[in-house]
Enzyme design. Sequence first.
Site, PDB file in Angstrom:
ATOM      1  N   ASP A  56       0.857  -1.185   0.000  1.00  0.00           N
ATOM      2  CA  ASP A  56       0.000   0.000   0.000  1.00  0.00           C
ATOM      3  C   ASP A  56       0.891   1.232   0.000  1.00  0.00           C
ATOM      4  O   ASP A  56       2.125   1.115  -0.053  1.00  0.00           O
ATOM      5  CB  ASP A  56      -0.962   0.007   1.195  1.00  0.00           C
ATOM      6  N   HIS A  68      -2.842   3.327  -4.776  1.00  0.00           N
ATOM      7  CA  HIS A  68      -2.300   2.926  -3.466  1.00  0.00           C
ATOM      8  C   HIS A  68      -0.876   2.383  -3.594  1.00  0.00           C
ATOM      9  O   HIS A  68      -0.522   1.393  -2.950  1.00  0.00           O
ATOM     10  CB  HIS A  68      -3.201   1.882  -2.808  1.00  0.00           C
ATOM     11  N   GLU A  92     -10.051   2.842  -4.980  1.00  0.00           N
ATOM     12  CA  GLU A  92      -9.752   4.246  -4.688  1.00  0.00           C
ATOM     13  C   GLU A  92      -8.658   4.818  -5.584  1.00  0.00           C
ATOM     14  O   GLU A  92      -7.734   5.488  -5.121  1.00  0.00           O
ATOM     15  CB  GLU A  92      -9.375   4.407  -3.208  1.00  0.00           C
TER      16      GLU A  92
END
Length: 763
Positions: A190, A265, A331
């Site tokens: 991440d 990410h 996202e």
Amino acid sequence: MKKLFLVLVLASNLLIAQRNVSIIPQPVSLQINQGAFVIDNSTAVKFNTADKELKLAVNFFSAAIRNISGKTLLLNDVAKNNIVFKIAKTNGIGDEGYTMNVSPSSITIVANTKAGVIYGIQSLLQTLPAIRTNEVLQVPCMSITDFPRFKYRGMHLDVSRHFFSPEFVKEYINLLASYKMNTFHWHLVDDQGWRIEIKKYPLLTSVGAWRVDQTDKVWASRPQAKTGEAATYGGYYTQEQIKDIIKYAAERNVTIIPEIEMPGHVASAIASYPALSCTQQQQLPLTGGNYSGMSSNYCAGNDSVFTFLENVLTEVIALFPSKYIHIGGDEVEKGPWKVCPKCQTRIKSSHLENEDGLQSYFIKRIEKFINSKNRKIIGWDEILEGGLAPEATVMSWRGEAGGIEAAKAHHDVIMTPGSPVYFDHYQAGPEGEPLAIGGMNTLKKVYDYEPIPKELNAAEAKYVLGAQANLWAEYITTAEQVEYMVLPRMLALAEVVWSPKENKNWENFNERLKNHFKAFGQRGLHYSLGNFTVSIKPSSQNGRLFVDLSTEILNAAIYYTTDGTEPTLSSNIYAIPIEINASLLLKASTILNGQIMGVKAARQNFVMHKAIGKNVTYTNPLSRYYQADGPNSLTDGVRGTAAVGKYWHGFNGDDLIAIIDMGEEKNIQNIAIGCLQNYNDWIFLPQSVKFETSNDGNVFTEIKTVNNPIDINTKSVMFDFKTDFPILSVRYIRVTAKNNLCPPDHNGAGKPAWIFADEIVVE
């Protein structure tokens, strides 16, 4: 007299046996019989030594018995009491089921595979002490037939935001296995840390695995690293450590699915290799939630990015034998793609519609590569955007909508909605609880979860493989806190995904849970005792307001006050719904065994006004995820609390436009609407609120527009937009709250914000 004594002894033994059989998850079929099997130094384990899989199961069981008692079991020896393990064709229990029969002289576990034998062993171990003891090891006589409801039963752990040692990862896996969870979703990559050694790209771990230590600050408030500051916080798993952990998990029938995030990410990868981003600018590893000026996406128009990812995935696939590789996909901040020449060229040359299409292109290209290695991809539900990759499995986290859409399109689905299976959310309090990211997922809320949405028919429901709980680690920095956040909620989810739906029983589960709490204590594990906060549930009926109080704690009482004072043992005892006929502050506490439980009493403000119980209609629909107590929650007299999911109506992107029908003309001189700002949850106060009135419901006259006076960067605030005016006789009231965009330094910068409203007060 002797016969009576014998009957009493047998009855007592049976009660002891029943108390010891507290198996979680609840078996499909369990019958308790009289007597017990005693494990001692003369106990022998019998099995087919030629079966290597069975031998692994026997080794696992023998080691477990040695750990809790010091006893070494005999193997295939002559003995009076035997434990028999068999892998034999058994109908009706599938690949993971087992049967177990316990008599005073033998225990026999039979299954179709080693997995079933392991699960039988786990049930058997739950009847024994949790730690080394001198007490007699007695297994109650019983008969069990057992098999899982769902094939996918998962737990997730984020080791990117905070690195957890290989030893703790093994402990976590052991907890999963103890409750027949069969999948460990290992979130290895991440923005804030790259945790897996990739030999071809050493900078991923020498740079991307380390950041400036700011664990003394709240995640969202951490400043970015500065040049020259030492990056000392982090770590990574070597490939040898990963192989060892995979082997450990396989012995317990746990499959590890690695997650290698893309295309977003990935700030940790870009800090290591800046050429992977659209800007190709140098950046330091992220320290927390401040993304200002940072790149966190791969450049989807750069072919060298795909070469990099194929090389990374080649090493990952060589390590992990799992059928699935998780590629993230959530996202993705598509703003950089909109201004990147390479990405825009890719959109045009590949005849893509927009940046959503570019994301779909990215995922499909990666899927094609992973499929070429005889593996399949799993992605978060954003991979639906722009078109789903052909063989992708969807992990539905933004509620169940993505999972429903995927199942209807005949794609496999794993349900993991934020409510109720994000275990980084609070499970109690929140007063007195460790700081969490927000939300409230209590033990009962998890236990009541049904993974098959009612929107799916029987044929579509077959695509729901199971469910998973996620533990994101932004606010979790220690192994002890990981334990606390998953225990006992993991046990509730284990029963949801294993036991037949019709077998579930909240009261029975609580009774069985007591023995597991005892075992946690003996093993030194950290766990939550439960949610002692009283649930305050208002309901509006024909203009009258009532309140129901309840607690998840069995055999507890509720004491309450309505004058704003703290409840004591001499306060009102709750028995029937309370009618609220004046503005007041209600407080309530759970009482157990004569003691007030919990850190702070639950509290709820109520306001009585002229619109109580009146009908509300919306021009734009409210979110299905934030509906409070239904369409008329804006006129139920209930004010919102700091808990985001409670008593708030949510609107994402759209303006809130609400019309109240007062039923008849009434004299009014004040209108107000309460709104919430919670910066980290993308919830912002509206830009402005316009108040209008009408007598026919068609032509409205503006009373006033109130602009937002609160700084948009304020982290959390509840604010009433209101207006006073000379007395008017009106029937209809329209309130329009204009939505905002997330501010420039927010990690959702430029994206539509949420409006949260609790009550329209009319006086």
